[in-house]
Design a protein around this motif. Structure first.
Motif, mmCIF file in Angstrom:
data_model
loop_
_atom_site.group_PDB
_atom_site.id
_atom_site.type_symbol
_atom_site.label_atom_id
_atom_site.label_comp_id
_atom_site.label_asym_id
_atom_site.label_seq_id
_atom_site.Cartn_x
_atom_site.Cartn_y
_atom_site.Cartn_z
ATOM 1 N N ASP A 104 0.910 -1.297 -0.027
ATOM 2 C CA ASP A 104 0.000 0.004 0.131
ATOM 3 C C ASP A 104 0.990 1.389 -0.104
ATOM 4 O OD1 ASP A 104 -2.531 1.280 0.182
ATOM 5 O OD2 ASP A 104 -2.322 1.719 2.265
ATOM 6 N N LEU A 105 0.748 2.138 -0.906
ATOM 7 C CA LEU A 105 1.438 3.433 -1.139
ATOM 8 C C LEU A 105 0.610 4.487 -1.166
ATOM 9 C CD1 LEU A 105 3.572 1.965 -4.055
ATOM 10 C CD2 LEU A 105 4.638 2.362 -1.890
ATOM 11 N N ASP A 106 0.948 5.425 -0.020
ATOM 12 C CA ASP A 106 0.026 6.673 0.036
ATOM 13 C C ASP A 106 0.811 7.757 -0.079
ATOM 14 O OD1 ASP A 106 -2.602 5.416 0.238
ATOM 15 O OD2 ASP A 106 -1.772 4.953 2.400
ATOM 16 N N ILE A 107 0.355 8.704 -0.761
ATOM 17 C CA ILE A 107 0.911 10.205 -0.689
ATOM 18 C C ILE A 107 0.355 10.975 0.653
ATOM 19 C CG2 ILE A 107 1.382 12.321 -1.944
ATOM 20 C CD1 ILE A 107 0.335 11.219 -4.290
ATOM 21 N N ILE A 108 1.516 11.242 1.593
ATOM 22 C CA ILE A 108 1.056 11.904 2.768
ATOM 23 C C ILE A 108 1.162 13.349 2.641
ATOM 24 C CG2 ILE A 108 1.674 12.240 5.159
ATOM 25 C CD1 ILE A 108 0.494 9.225 4.344
ATOM 26 N N PHE A 109 2.426 13.845 2.153
ATOM 27 C CA PHE A 109 2.744 15.194 1.656
ATOM 28 C C PHE A 109 3.157 15.288 0.270
ATOM 29 C CE2 PHE A 109 3.494 15.409 6.498
ATOM 30 C CZ PHE A 109 2.400 16.385 6.757
ATOM 31 N N TYR A 110 2.809 16.283 -0.309
ATOM 32 C CA TYR A 110 3.153 16.635 -1.561
ATOM 33 C C TYR A 110 3.809 18.181 -1.647
ATOM 34 C CZ TYR A 110 4.023 17.354 -6.600
ATOM 35 O OH TYR A 110 4.643 17.600 -7.943
ATOM 36 N N GLY A 111 4.751 18.440 -1.228
ATOM 37 C CA GLY A 111 5.470 19.829 -0.941
ATOM 38 C C GLY A 111 4.298 20.233 0.331
ATOM 39 N N GLN A 112 3.979 21.703 -0.056
ATOM 40 C CA GLN A 112 2.759 22.042 0.838
ATOM 41 C C GLN A 112 1.595 22.244 0.478
ATOM 42 O OE1 GLN A 112 3.363 23.315 4.793
ATOM 43 N NE2 GLN A 112 4.569 21.659 4.165
ATOM 44 N N LYS A 113 1.365 21.356 -0.746
ATOM 45 C CA LYS A 113 0.116 21.631 -1.419
ATOM 46 C C LYS A 113 -0.958 21.056 -0.576
ATOM 47 C CE LYS A 113 -1.588 20.877 -6.198
ATOM 48 N NZ LYS A 113 -1.630 22.233 -6.273
ATOM 49 N N VAL A 114 -2.207 21.516 -0.544
ATOM 50 C CA VAL A 114 -3.448 21.330 -0.078
ATOM 51 C C VAL A 114 -4.386 21.261 -1.285
ATOM 52 C CG1 VAL A 114 -5.398 22.125 1.523
ATOM 53 C CG2 VAL A 114 -3.048 22.556 2.123
ATOM 54 N N MET A 115 -5.059 20.147 -1.451
ATOM 55 C CA MET A 115 -6.025 19.844 -2.207
ATOM 56 C C MET A 115 -7.110 18.738 -2.172
ATOM 57 S SD MET A 115 -3.693 17.851 -5.406
ATOM 58 C CE MET A 115 -5.142 17.265 -6.329
ATOM 59 N N ARG A 116 -8.244 18.660 -2.801
ATOM 60 C CA ARG A 116 -9.274 17.786 -2.590
ATOM 61 C C ARG A 116 -9.639 17.490 -3.938
ATOM 62 N NH1 ARG A 116 -12.238 15.674 1.440
ATOM 63 N NH2 ARG A 116 -11.072 16.722 2.960
ATOM 64 N N THR A 117 -9.582 16.435 -4.501
ATOM 65 C CA THR A 117 -10.256 15.933 -5.732
ATOM 66 C C THR A 117 -11.127 14.700 -5.523
ATOM 67 O OG1 THR A 117 -8.541 14.674 -6.436
ATOM 68 C CG2 THR A 117 -8.252 16.994 -7.167
#
Length: 181
Positions: A104-117
């Motif tokens: 299981d691979l999850d993105i926890i943080f991507y830089g300081q990006k905040v997004m919801r799709t």
């Protein structure tokens, strides 16, 4: 044409987990696969942790780790890469949400990006509740700031009640020795 390593890169933090088969080897395989992907550059790896299952508890214990990468991929592209690796390493996938899985691979943080799709929420929406995510992240950078709460991952980890339901125990070196050889 630009080579992948000449393009702008964004730091991202990933959580890796497994509870089926040879767990440390599964994580090692996923990390090697990530490292072999053009446009993804591995920067740091946490210790490996034995953790109890969350949500659906009638399953085997997990091994979890965190990894810091730099990537030229957008968050959505990175998610596609991670899902492709999951499918490659575990063609049958998990039988149900929170069920057993080989990887299981999850993105926890991507830089300081905040997004919801519809397919991706950043930062990971439940990371602040999970010792099995926060403890490995602390190994890499306990001062990493959550872009929504403003708290560091170290502070978030300290806020979690780490009783038996959130147990996080580092694996001994001999349990992980063969992973990268």
């Amino acid at each position: 044409m630009n080579s992948p390593d000449s393009l702008p890169q964004t730091p991202a933090f990933l959580s890796i987990g497994t509870n089926v088969g040879n767990k440390p080897a599964n994580i090692g395989l996923a990390i090697r696969r990530l490292g072999a992907t053009g446009g993804i550059f591995i920067e740091a790896l946490s210790k490996f942790y034995k953790t109890v299952p969350q949500n659906y508890t009638d399953q085997d214990w997990f091994v979890n780790a965190a990894i810091k990468i730099n990537t030229v991929y957008s968050p959505e592209q990175l998610l596609e890469v991670l899902q492709a690796i999951e499918k490659e390493l575990d063609p049958d996938g998990k039988p149900f949400k929170f069920g057993p899985r080989r990887i299981d691979l999850d993105i926890i943080f991507y830089g300081q990006k905040v997004m919801r799709t519809a397919t991706l929420v950043l930062p990971h929406p439940r990371m602040h509740e999970r010792a099995f995510v926060l403890k490995p992240l602390c190994d890499i950078d306990k001062n990493l700031v959550h872009p929504v709460t403003g708290l560091t991952v170290g502070e978030l980890f300290e806020q979690i009640k780490t009783d038996d339901s959130q147990a996080v125990t580092a694996l001994a070196k001999e349990e992980t020795r063969e992973i990268f050889y």
